[in-house]
Structure formats: C-alpha cells, structure tokens
Design a protein around this motif. Structure first.
Motif: not given
Length: 729
Positions: A132-139, A505-511, A593-600
């Motif tokens: 469900m990843l998208t270029i617009k939301e997740d690059g 892992f949002a801290v260890l591998q941010p973004g 959604n949690l991954a997007r929140l933590l990284n974006n």
C-alpha cells in the motif's frame, strides 16, 4: 496484528479443587506413567491437514477484519472428528488403534503451528502494508513480493519463535505454573474427547480439598451443605455434562453449525446482497441518503462472526460495539461534514475510514503500553530475584528418585527459590526434552537465516542487516513479557510489542518507512509465535505429551505453512482487490499509518486532538484495570471497556461488530442459564462450527472466483445507490 485474542476457554475451565497444590496431576506426577509414541505419522499428517484449513481460514478472516486465532480447540476437535468419522482409514491410520490423547496434543500442536503463520509472517498486516506504499506519501513505489520472495520472507521469520518457546517452557510452565487458559482448556477438551480424567482436576473422594457427596445425598436440603460443597457439586456436574455433550450431541451440533455457516457463505457468493443487507437505509432515507451506500452501515448475517462473538464473550463484543458507534456513527460523519476527510467514507487515505483509523491507533498504543507495565515490572522483578538466588545460592541437583535421574547433565539443575515460592523440578526425563544444544544452535541458525533472507528480499533500500538482528534481539527480550501476559490473562500483547519496535526503529532508521514496518514485523513475529506455541506446550505438559515430540510438530508445521500461507495469500491477492470492499485489511492500515507518522509526521486535518483525548482516556482506563488490585474493590472497574476491542470497532465496518454482538449475547444467555455461570461447552462447539464453516467454504468461493465465476444475481445491490455489495457485482 491480533487485536483481540478471544477467550476461547469460556465454559471449559471448571475450577475444581485438587488434593495437593504441588501435584499438578492430582496423583503424583513423579510416579505417573509416561505415554510414549505420541509423535506418529498419522498425528502429524492429520495435524498438517487441519492446519492447512486453519491457515486458509486465518488468511480469510485476517484480511477481512484483522482477527486471527490460534484455534487450538478447533484443531483438537477437528483432528478427533477425523479419526472418529473415518474408522476405515488406510493402514497408515489403523482403525484398531484409537487416537491417543498425547497424539491429539501433537496433532493440534502441528495444526496451530501451520495455522498461525499468516499472522507470524505478517501476511495479514505488514506485507499488505508494504503493497500500500505510495510515491506521494512515502517517496517510493509499493513493494509487491513475488512467490519466491514471499517464501523467503516467511522462512526468515518461521523458526525463531519456535526455538524461543522451548527454553521458556521450563520457566513459565514448570516453575511458575502459569495457567495459560487456552492451553489448559484445550487439555481439558482433549481429556473429554478421549474420556480420561481432566488434568489437574482429579476428583478423589478422599481429597481433603474436595469431598464428593454420594449420589443419594443430592436431595439434602441446602442448609445441610456448605457453600464450597455446593460449588464443587455444580462444577462436577458441569464436567459430567460436558462429557455427555462430546458423546453425541456435540458432534451433531458441530456438523450442523459447520453446514449452516458454510452454506450461507456459498449463498452469499451467489447472491451478494445476503451479506450486505441495507436495513439501516430505513433510518437514513428521510435525510435523503443511503446509510449503506454512503456510510457503510449495512448488516452482515455472518454465522462465523456470530461464532466469534460467542467465543469472545459479551464484555468484549459490547466494548467493540461501543467503539463502532463512536467511530462510525459519531466521528465518521463529523469528519466528513466538517471537511476533515473529504474523500469517500470507505477510503483509508482521504476518507472518514482513514481518519478514524488514526484515533484507533492512538487508543491501541495507549492501552498496549500501559497494559505492558505490570507484567514488565513483574517479569523484571522475577528475573532479578532469580539472578540473585543463582549468584548467591548453590547449584542443587535432583535426587536419584527423580524421573530425570538418568543421564543428568548441566542443564538438570534448578534455581533454589525462597521457601514461600512454589517450585517443581522438571518432570520429564531428558530424552523427552529439547536439548539445550539444539536450542542454542537453532537460535543462532534461525537468526542468521532471518537476517540473510530479509537482506536478500528487501536489499539496501529496505532494512540494514544489523537492524534485522536487533529486531530479533528485541523479540527475544519482549517474548518473555508476552508469554507471561499470555500465561496469566490469555492475551498476547503482540500488537504493543510491534508498536514498541516501530517506535524504536523510527530513531534507529529515521525516514525509512519500509525498515520501520519490517523491523516491527520481525519483533512481533518472534514474540507472537513463542506465545502461541507456549499454549500448546502447556496442553502437552498437562497431558504428559513429549515436549520433544511437540517441538518436532512445531517445526514441521511451521515449515509447511511457509508454502501454504504464501500460496493462500497469493491466491487471495490475485483474485480479490486488496484492500477492497470485501477485504479491507485493517491491520495493514495500522502498520502503515504508524510508520508514516513516525517517519513523516503527516496526519489528517484536526485528528490530533481526538487522538490525544481518546489516548488519554484509555490510558487511564487501562491503568485502572492493570493496577486494580491496589485499589478498593469497586464493581464499576469490571465494566470498563477494553481499549483494544473498542479500537477494533473503529477498524472494522459496523456489520462485523453487530454480528459479533449477537454472538456475545448468545454466550451471555447460555452462561446465565447454566448452573455454574459459564458458557456451556455445547455453545463453544457450535461457535467453532460457525467459524470453521465460513473459513473452509471461503476456499471454495475463492476457487470459484478465481475461475471467473460471478454472482448469480445482484438484485438489491443497487438499492439506495448501491456500491456496498461484493462478489462480482
């Protein structure tokens, strides 16, 4: 995600006092005869067959609502039924030799290991989330793994939890004697099926803890009996009634409930309106709208979800429906009308469904973290105490009278505990245990295999090898917390463990959204698998099945499920739109959604105040429930809603929650009419038939859909604008 682990033990845990608190078998465990020959070809073969059914069932329900169950009770029932209904099997399954209780333990252990892989491998969560990843939301573009890559991913996480479970068994089952309600209930069900005395519930007339009154004294007036004797008689009657159920009526009930649920599933494929009845349009018609077509309010008369409600119980289903009302009747229209979620209501990106999903995420995180605190504190204090005792006390070896007196090794000592702590040495001889050398080699080998395969599948753009290794270390650390929570409450907090991993892992591998999802999935897989398999080890411990035989069954089932689960998932994704109207995959939305929140840090409009408010409310509720033993005995505490169940009401469309509430009410009425106040075994058997009927026949409808078959009639699907019927319309 396993948002609700249904308390499938309802109606089976008859708490009959035993003669000695230290004798888990009621008749001297050290002198109990060991039953050999439990690891047989027929037990493993049938276990694999049952496991394939459960695996496909879990993929179906997991993709639909995020609900996945280990189904140990259903495995034991199905396995026993196969040997009961097919007396003239080939020579490999000789009818002259009945299935033994210990073989049934190995059978259901193999089935559970096979059936739970969809959750352990994230096929109903992280894998759809990556798609469900998208270029617009997740690059980056979606990650869609082919069959070979998906098999490699499943192999990466298939065995680590199995090797984790073996060493934890001795601590939490043998020493601490944790209950593991589902495992204990499965042992009791197997004892009923095979007509042997219930484990740990030996009824002895000579017992000082329980004195069975003669049959002739049953008419004595109530004042002449003590309350304890009355309660004991009621519990004994419940056991006898359960035994009668499994002699005849229970099998008819299982067969008819299976047939009814399966038939309704096939009919709903041919006539989709059956599973999407727009009865709520009556309420919305005066306002010029269709509740079904616009707001996703329809009724699904699914017997499988009624069965799930019976297994879950009324309290859980009420919490779920309160959440459903708040989410879908209040917050969804609010976000839509105020322009915070301008897209279609069912959209998980721009619609109200995606907007309320963030609120559900906040509730789940709050409850998961708070509920982990007591068990974390307890686990830490226990480990510290044992470490101090080991470092200060002598290494005590077992006396020669112990069943482990032969072939004593360095692994045969136990820690001296204080005089107030109940501790038993290992009751199994070394040849029936999993050697520590196997565990060490297995943990190292499965870790190396996991790190290597994850790197091979996702490459440098996914997750670094050191991060995968750290995820496995985190799984091993958190598995003890999860296993102990499961042993005490029957709830495995794997969703909280996965979210903790994502936070780290949002801290260890941010973004890196991909790394965040994969790392959380790796940690959750090990802890979830160790917990579910520990329930089976408890069943085997009570019925004296060989832990080594169960280990073999777990390894075989896990390996087989790698290929079965992958094929099943690919079958569904190639036939249906996922996510889509029939399979919303709510677990994937939570992970992504949690991954997007933590990284974006991107959130929908005006959702933050609602996330904070609901998160705080359920953090307080969870804290009150977690530490209620330190509070005055207020009755209202027992009526506080479950945060996880409340959040699931947000994640699933209303139709599923309503059907579960019907089942919860049936369970409540059944329990109220029983003498001991528990859900009768017959109701549990019927619920199992309901769940298995739709799960198994969904394989048939999947095959029909993949072959290009369409609905016979789409009549009714266009009422009020339509758009809510699936199945080819």
């Amino acid at each position: 995600m396993n948002p609700v682990s249904p308390p499938s033990t309802r109606g089976l845990l008859h708490d009959i006092p035993v003669e000695s608190d230290n004798d888990e078998y009621g008749s001297g465990s050290a002198d109990r005869e060991l039953i050999e020959g439990d690891f047989t070809f027929r037990a493993v073969a049938v276990g694999l067959g049952v496991g394939v059914i459960l695996c496909m069932t879990n993929i179906y329900f997991g993709l639909q609502t995020g609900w996945v169950s280990m189904m140990s009770l259903q495995s034991a029932l199905l396995g026993f039924a196969i040997f009961k209904l097919l007396p003239h099997l080939p020579s490999l399954f000789p009818a002259s030799r009945p299935l033994t209780p210990q073989e049934n333990v190995v059978l259901q252990t193999t089935a559970v290991a096979t059936g739970t892989m969809p959750l352990a491998a994230g096929l109903v969560g992280i894998i759809p989330a990556l798609e469900m990843l998208t270029i617009k939301e997740d690059g980056r573009e979606p990650i869609k793994l082919g069959y070979g890559s998906l098999v490699a991913w499943c192999l990466a996480v298939a065995f680590f939890g199995v090797f984790l479970a073996a060493p934890l068994r001795r601590q939490v089952i043998v020493k601490e004697k944790l209950v593991f309600p589902s495992g204990t209930a499965t042992a009791q069900l197997i004892s009923l099926l095979h007509k042997i005395p219930p484990p740990s519930k030996a009824l002895k007339p000579s017992s000082t803890a329980y004195r069975r009154l003669p049959r002739t004294s049953r008419s004595v007036s109530p004042p002449e009996r003590t309350v304890t004797e009355e309660a004991a008689i009621d519990r004994y009657d419940a056991v006898e009634k359960d035994s009668e159920v499994m002699k005849g009526s229970g099998w008819w009930a299982l067969g008819w409930s299976f047939f009814a649920s399966g038939s309704l599933t096939v009919l709903s494929f041919l006539f989709p309106i059956i599973f999407a009845i727009p009865i709520f349009d009556v309420c919305s018609a005066p306002f010029g709208a269709s509740a079904a077509a616009t707001w996703m309010w329809w009724f699904t008369p699914s017997l499988s979800y009624v069965g799930q409600g019976i297994i879950m119980g009324l309290a859980v289903t009420v919490s779920m429906n309160i959440g459903m009302l708040v989410g879908w009747a209040v917050l969804s229209p609010l976000s839509k009308h105020l322009g915070w979620a301008p897209g279609p209501v069912g959209s998980t990106t721009e619609g109200a469904r995606g907007w309320i999903l963030w609120v559900a995420l906040a509730i789940m995180i709050a409850e998961s973290i708070i509920s982990l605190l007591p068990i974390t504190i307890s686990s830490a204090s226990t480990l510290i105490r044992h470490y101090r005792q080991r470092s200060t006390g002598p290494r005590i070896f077992q006396p020669s009278s112990s069943p482990r007196s032969s072939n004593v090794t360095d692994d045969d000592y136990y820690d001296p505990l204080d005089e107030n702590e109940d501790d038993d040495p290992e009751v199994e001889p070394p040849e029936r245990l999993v050697p520590m050398s196997w565990i060490k080699v297995g943990l190292v080998s499965s870790s190396i295999l996991g790190v290597g395969l994850v790197w091979a599948v996702f490459g440098k753009d996914g997750i670094h090898p050191w991060a995968t290794a750290l995820g496995l270390v985190l799984a091993s650390m958190l598995s003890l917390i999860g296993v102990r929570a499961l042993g005490e409450t029957d709830l495995n907090p794997v969703s909280g463990i996965g979210k903790i991993s994502q936070l780290l892992f949002a801290v260890l591998q941010p973004g890196n959204v991909v790394a965040n999802i994969i790392a959380g999935g790796v940690a959750e897989a090990g802890a979830q698998q160790a917990g579910d398999l520990m329930q089976d080890l408890k069943t085997g411990h009570l019925l004296r099945a060989s832990p080594r035989s169960q280990f073999y069954g777990q390894m075989i089932g896990s390996l087989a499920s790698v290929f079965v689960s992958t094929a099943g998932y690919k079958f569904y994704t190639s036939t249906y739109q996922i996510p889509g109207p029939q399979f919303a995959v709510p677990s994937a939305g939570i992970w992504l959604n949690l991954a997007r929140l933590l990284n974006n840090g991107h959130l929908p409009l005006h959702v933050i105040p609602f996330m904070i408010s609901f998160g705080l409310i359920f953090a307080i509720i969870s804290a009150i429930k977690a530490f209620k033993k330190y509070l005055p005995p207020y009755r209202w505490i027992d009526y506080l809603p479950s945060g996880i169940a409340f959040a699931v009401g947000f994640l699933n469309s209303p139709s599923f929650s309503i059907a579960r509430l019907i089942g919860g009410y049936i369970a409540y009425r059944s329990a109220k009419n029983s003498r001991n106040g528990e859900t009768p075994l017959l109701a549990i058997v019927v619920a199992s038939g309901f769940v298995l009927g739709e799960g198994v026949l969904s394989i048939v409808t999947l095959t029909m859909a993949s072959a290009g078959m369409k609905a016979v009639s789409c009549y009714g699907c266009e009422i009020g604008g339509g758009g809510y019927c699936s199945g080819g319309c």
